[in-house]
Design a protein around this motif. Sequence first.
Motif, short mmCIF file in Angstrom:
data_model
loop_
_atom_site.label_atom_id
_atom_site.label_comp_id
_atom_site.label_asym_id
_atom_site.label_seq_id
_atom_site.Cartn_x
_atom_site.Cartn_y
_atom_site.Cartn_z
N PRO A 92 0.82 -1.21 0.00
CA PRO A 92 0.00 0.00 0.00
C PRO A 92 0.86 1.26 0.00
N ALA A 93 0.33 2.32 -0.59
CA ALA A 93 1.07 3.58 -0.72
C ALA A 93 1.33 4.25 0.62
N ASN A 94 0.61 3.85 1.66
CA ASN A 94 0.79 4.47 2.98
C ASN A 94 1.76 3.70 3.86
N SER A 95 2.60 2.87 3.25
CA SER A 95 3.52 2.06 4.05
C SER A 95 4.81 1.75 3.31
N TYR A 96 5.78 1.29 4.07
CA TYR A 96 7.03 0.75 3.53
C TYR A 96 7.36 -0.52 4.29
N GLU A 97 8.10 -1.39 3.61
CA GLU A 97 8.74 -2.51 4.28
C GLU A 97 10.18 -2.12 4.53
N LEU A 98 10.71 -2.56 5.63
CA LEU A 98 12.09 -2.24 6.00
C LEU A 98 12.88 -3.55 5.96
N GLY A 99 14.04 -3.51 5.30
CA GLY A 99 14.89 -4.69 5.23
C GLY A 99 16.33 -4.34 5.55
N TYR A 100 17.11 -5.36 5.92
CA TYR A 100 18.50 -5.15 6.31
C TYR A 100 19.26 -6.46 6.22
N TRP A 101 20.55 -6.35 5.98
CA TRP A 101 21.46 -7.49 6.08
C TRP A 101 22.84 -6.95 6.42
N LEU A 102 23.63 -7.79 7.06
CA LEU A 102 24.98 -7.40 7.47
C LEU A 102 26.00 -8.48 7.13
N HIS A 103 27.21 -8.04 6.92
CA HIS A 103 28.37 -8.94 6.86
C HIS A 103 28.47 -9.60 8.24
N PRO A 104 28.84 -10.88 8.32
CA PRO A 104 28.88 -11.55 9.62
C PRO A 104 29.81 -10.88 10.64
N ALA A 105 30.86 -10.21 10.20
CA ALA A 105 31.78 -9.55 11.14
C ALA A 105 31.14 -8.32 11.80
#
Length: 192
Positions: free
Chosen positions: A93-106
Amino acid sequence: MDLPPQVIELDGVTLRRFNGEADLPELFRVLEESLEHLRPWVHWVAEHSLARTTTFLASRAERWADGDAFSYAIVLDGGIVGACGLFRHDDTPANSYELGYWLHPAATGRGVATRAARALVEQAFRLPGIDYVEIVHDPANLASGAIPARLGFIEHLRRPAERLAPAETGEDQIWRLTRRQAKATLASGEAP
């Protein structure tokens, strides 16, 4: 259209908008070093290649300008250690966002992803018309699930999902934080 800042300075961490081809060598190297760490939970790892990373970076400027995805390199000690972003799928929906993330294991276990996610939540609610932010992950991915819990997200629902990565259970856990919840949390001095 209102847009989030291109650089967000945090305590010891910087989020900066990806810089196209200039980021390609470093991002590709960090991904290469992170593949085994990400493989159980991230389906696109199976298709990882220099060409896909190039395509990803090439699409960032247009998606940023359209407001469909605000993708950031997570920079720690002067180097890229992961990525995060606010994004929309075709059915978001236009009234929202999904938030995502990833990191290097270190870079894990140091609060980096939590700080990045908190900053992006704050930016999302500075944009007009955004009523909520969601974080979606497999319920077996406890590390990913710890972040929304720390930031005051509420488990919104669970839904069946296609198993695309080896450790996935076939279910999505969806966490939601509304603008009202975020204001109450900020007013109380807690996260985000």
